[in-house]
Design an enzyme around this catalytic site. Sequence first.
Site, PDB file in Angstrom:
ATOM      1  CD  GLN A  23      -0.723   2.655  -3.628  1.00  0.00           C
ATOM      2  OE1 GLN A  23       0.412   2.249  -3.700  1.00  0.00           O
ATOM      3  NE2 GLN A  23      -1.764   1.856  -3.793  1.00  0.00           N
ATOM      4  CG  HIS A 124       5.138   3.158  -5.161  1.00  0.00           C
ATOM      5  ND1 HIS A 124       5.449   2.047  -4.420  1.00  0.00           N
ATOM      6  CD2 HIS A 124       3.984   2.843  -5.797  1.00  0.00           C
ATOM      7  CE1 HIS A 124       4.521   1.113  -4.591  1.00  0.00           C
ATOM      8  NE2 HIS A 124       3.608   1.588  -5.426  1.00  0.00           N
ATOM      9  CG  ASN A 168       6.656   0.041  -6.782  1.00  0.00           C
ATOM     10  OD1 ASN A 168       6.958  -0.969  -6.161  1.00  0.00           O
ATOM     11  ND2 ASN A 168       5.476   0.189  -7.360  1.00  0.00           N
ATOM     12  CD  GLU A 169       4.650  -3.133  -9.081  1.00  0.00           C
ATOM     13  OE1 GLU A 169       3.793  -2.503  -9.711  1.00  0.00           O
ATOM     14  OE2 GLU A 169       4.379  -4.052  -8.313  1.00  0.00           O
ATOM     15  CG  ASN A 299       6.504  -5.102  -5.700  1.00  0.00           C
ATOM     16  OD1 ASN A 299       7.281  -5.267  -4.761  1.00  0.00           O
ATOM     17  ND2 ASN A 299       6.117  -3.918  -6.114  1.00  0.00           N
ATOM     18  CD  GLU A 379       3.902  -3.427  -3.816  1.00  0.00           C
ATOM     19  OE1 GLU A 379       2.868  -3.856  -4.385  1.00  0.00           O
ATOM     20  OE2 GLU A 379       4.404  -2.327  -4.056  1.00  0.00           O
ATOM     21  CE  LYS A 440      -7.408  -5.592  -6.261  1.00  0.00           C
ATOM     22  NZ  LYS A 440      -6.704  -5.605  -7.548  1.00  0.00           N
ATOM     23  CE1 TYR A 442      -3.531  -6.469  -3.067  1.00  0.00           C
ATOM     24  CE2 TYR A 442      -4.746  -4.474  -3.620  1.00  0.00           C
ATOM     25  CZ  TYR A 442      -4.144  -5.669  -4.006  1.00  0.00           C
ATOM     26  OH  TYR A 442      -4.175  -6.053  -5.329  1.00  0.00           O
TER      27      TYR A 442
HETATM   28  C1  BG6 Z   1       1.484  -3.025  -6.972  1.00  0.00           C
HETATM   29  C2  BG6 Z   1       1.794  -1.574  -6.672  1.00  0.00           C
HETATM   30  O1  BG6 Z   1       1.675  -3.246  -8.319  1.00  0.00           O
HETATM   31  O2  BG6 Z   1       0.205  -3.467  -6.709  1.00  0.00           O
HETATM   32  C3  BG6 Z   1       0.960  -0.990  -5.545  1.00  0.00           C
HETATM   33  O3  BG6 Z   1       3.154  -1.377  -6.426  1.00  0.00           O
HETATM   34  C4  BG6 Z   1      -0.484  -1.407  -5.721  1.00  0.00           C
HETATM   35  O4  BG6 Z   1       1.110   0.388  -5.548  1.00  0.00           O
HETATM   36  C5  BG6 Z   1      -0.562  -2.925  -5.647  1.00  0.00           C
HETATM   37  O5  BG6 Z   1      -1.365  -0.812  -4.818  1.00  0.00           O
HETATM   38  C6  BG6 Z   1      -1.981  -3.424  -5.785  1.00  0.00           C
HETATM   39  O6  BG6 Z   1      -2.502  -2.957  -6.954  1.00  0.00           O
HETATM   40  P1  BG6 Z   1      -3.955  -3.105  -7.475  1.00  0.00           P
HETATM   41  O7  BG6 Z   1      -3.863  -2.853  -8.931  1.00  0.00           O
HETATM   42  O8  BG6 Z   1      -4.408  -4.470  -7.167  1.00  0.00           O
HETATM   43  O9  BG6 Z   1      -4.767  -2.099  -6.783  1.00  0.00           O
END
Ligand code: BG6
Length: 478
Positions: A23, A124, A168-169, A299, A379, A440, A442
């Site tokens: 990412q 990840h 991760n997840e 997360n 997260e 999007k 963050y």
């Molecule tokens: C988490 C992931 O689930 O959500 C990240 O570990 C991801 O990699 C983040 O970027 C936000 O995700 P989304 O789907 O809102 O872009």
Amino acid sequence: MGKIDNVFSERNFLWGSGTAAYQCEGGWDADKKGTGEWDYFNHNSALNVNSQDGDDASDFFHRYKEDIDLMAEGNQNTYRFSISWARVVPNGTGEVNQGGIDYYNDMINYCLEKNIEPNVTLFHYDLPLELAKQGGWLNRNITDAFNEYAQVCFEAFGDRVKLWSTINEPRYYSYCTNMVGNYPPNRHQDVQSYFQYQYNLMLASAKAITSFRKMNIDGMIGIVHDNGNVELDPDTENKEEIFKIADFFYNRMILVPALEGKLPDELEEMKEKFKFMIFHEDGDKELFEKGKGDYLGLNLYNRQYVKHWESGETEVFHNNKGAQSKSKEGIRLEGLFESSFDKNVKRNQWGREVNPRIMYTALIEIKERYSDPLIMITENGHGIYETPDKDDYVIDNERIETFEQFLKYMLQAKEAGVNVKGYYHWSTMDLYSWINGYEKRYGLVRVDFENDFKRTPKKSYYWFKDYIEHYNEEINNN
Ligand code: BG6
């Protein structure tokens, strides 16, 4: 006292932010990096729906010093990032790429120089293409390949990295790859693969954790789960039963092996209900027993709000179009349960609930049901569309409001006795948000993708900086 104890004793709390390799790094083929499944997927116009990719991403590969400097100036004392498997072992197994090792060594050393504790995730979502071609996470051999790659990383970085997580997840990754079908290899509503993936991911994790211990690395290792704790719509019929089924679907295949070193007791019953089987081997039970983590990474973004199934065929609802779609996130599993949509809870533009209270309820639930593990919030964040003000400065008040609420609930849970020791905001800087692309956002730091990846800290970056400072002052004064 081992080095791992110092991580916590030298700090009041771990405050930081996080990213993932694909990412943010870019440099997709730099220094002999192997091709990843996401490279292949995004370079193929028939598959790539938003025609964006992570080829350059946020160019962290070249600019990591600038980003780490900003973390340190922002009072952050830890950074969560992932290692790209294909950068270190280009074909997934076999030959190790010295270029990849050198890059991560330099980056880790720079973190340490700036007093930023590195927290490394080994996987990840970014699978080396060669392994994807061999069936990816459905081919059990991958669990050995992952273990081999993990050992390469422990050997190379284990003298300095003390905080590790294997995967991760595993649950959400299995969901997007096999149920939603928006992540490669794009299977849709494939319940069989959804559960087999989780099994193989947890087995791979258990093998790597066992190696970590055998190698006597002075550190802590766990796994990162997307904990959408299950909450029931008050109109749900057969409440206990629906909770059990939904909790199995969302949480138990990960939390039970991660925290109790075994498979969920209800697995046989759930195989019947969901109609899947698990391909396994003798000896797996012992592997799971040894593969319990030292801590749990969580997360936390949202809960799973469900009720009994009413009618209709199995269907997954997902929104990767943001404001261009009215679709809300959820699922209907025929004969089992379905998502419920709570009118009283706000949703983001991508149809996902924004409900900070769940930070408290999820943490308390895990403490009570899984014998009080050490937890880190690996997260938590808020994805929005953003337009900068003058000089590229983003006044992200909406992010700050949500952020403040989430932190308030986390500290309330801590106060109530949850053993939470760290928080990583997602994300350090703007990055490629998978199928949601670059719109999007963050990040605590804006990245101008059109203008040489220029970094500009947002209002939330300064807000977090002050927040950490006040937190530390308060602890030190008491
Ligand atoms: C988490 C992931 O689930 O959500 C990240 O570990 C991801 O990699 C983040 O970027 C936000 O995700 P989304 O789907 O809102 O872009």
